[in-house]
Design an enzyme around this catalytic site. Sequence first.
Site: not given
Length: 299
Positions: A10, A97, A100, A137
């Site tokens: 993302k 890391a 995203m 997320d």
Amino acid sequence: MSVTVRVPAKVNVQLAVGAARSDGFHDLANIFLAVGLHDEVTVTPAAGLRVTCEGPDAEQVPLDATNLAARAALALAERRGMEPNVHIHIAKDIPVAGGMAGGSADGAGALLACDTLWRTGASRAELLSICAELGSDVPFSLVGGAALGTGRGEKLRVLEVGGTFHWVFAMAGRGLSTPAVFREFDRLGEGLDIPEPVASEEIVEALAKGDPDALAAAVSNDLQPAALSLFPELADTLAAGRDAGALAALVSGSGPTTAFLARDREAAAKVAQALTASGTCRTVRTASGPAPGATVLGG
């Protein structure tokens, strides 16, 4: 039998962050866009819970119960009164890391894969509830497309997208800890009046119209100053992308990956080439969005 699920990365086209709450979290107005960089999570029956990983920077991925994929299997098994006897294999392509949501994607992928393998019959609402327990997320990784996340980011409202947006992502030479970036956000905001986070109507409209120029004019990330404070070299990467013609340049989420919006596929290729030549980043990838959420590939 095994089941493989593909899950997208993302980019946050808006990340508005409120002041720290009493529980240590922050209220967010977080507009997610899923993009076509993917991890694939495969689950296979096993004598016990085991996690393996391959792909770029796989050595940085924890293989114990702290991995969100393992936690997802444990959570679903506990709800069904089962033993989580499954081998989870993660084929990484989302930066590790990198801001995203690669770890969150793996959690959502493992959850859907285990649900399919074990035939639990869990509803979409139940899967999303487990995702929310795993992390802010994770629900979006299950849903994909575009969505506004509120609360900690886990309360989702799906957004309309009227076209394809082309992106370039520059991966940095080292990672950034999301908790560390939020702590720096709090430090930089000491004594300041931090407003309540509100979704940008301009961004919502730009996504619905498929208008890259309007989106470029409105993208924002309240965590960017904190990420740049901890990793000042990112400013050079952002400048290199802007100089190459990117419509917009911003830190992706908590960083350190930087994201560049381009007008079309050809423009994205030019920005990627310039960033690669700039020497300001480790690797460069192009991708477009929106991309589907977690999807079963086979089983």
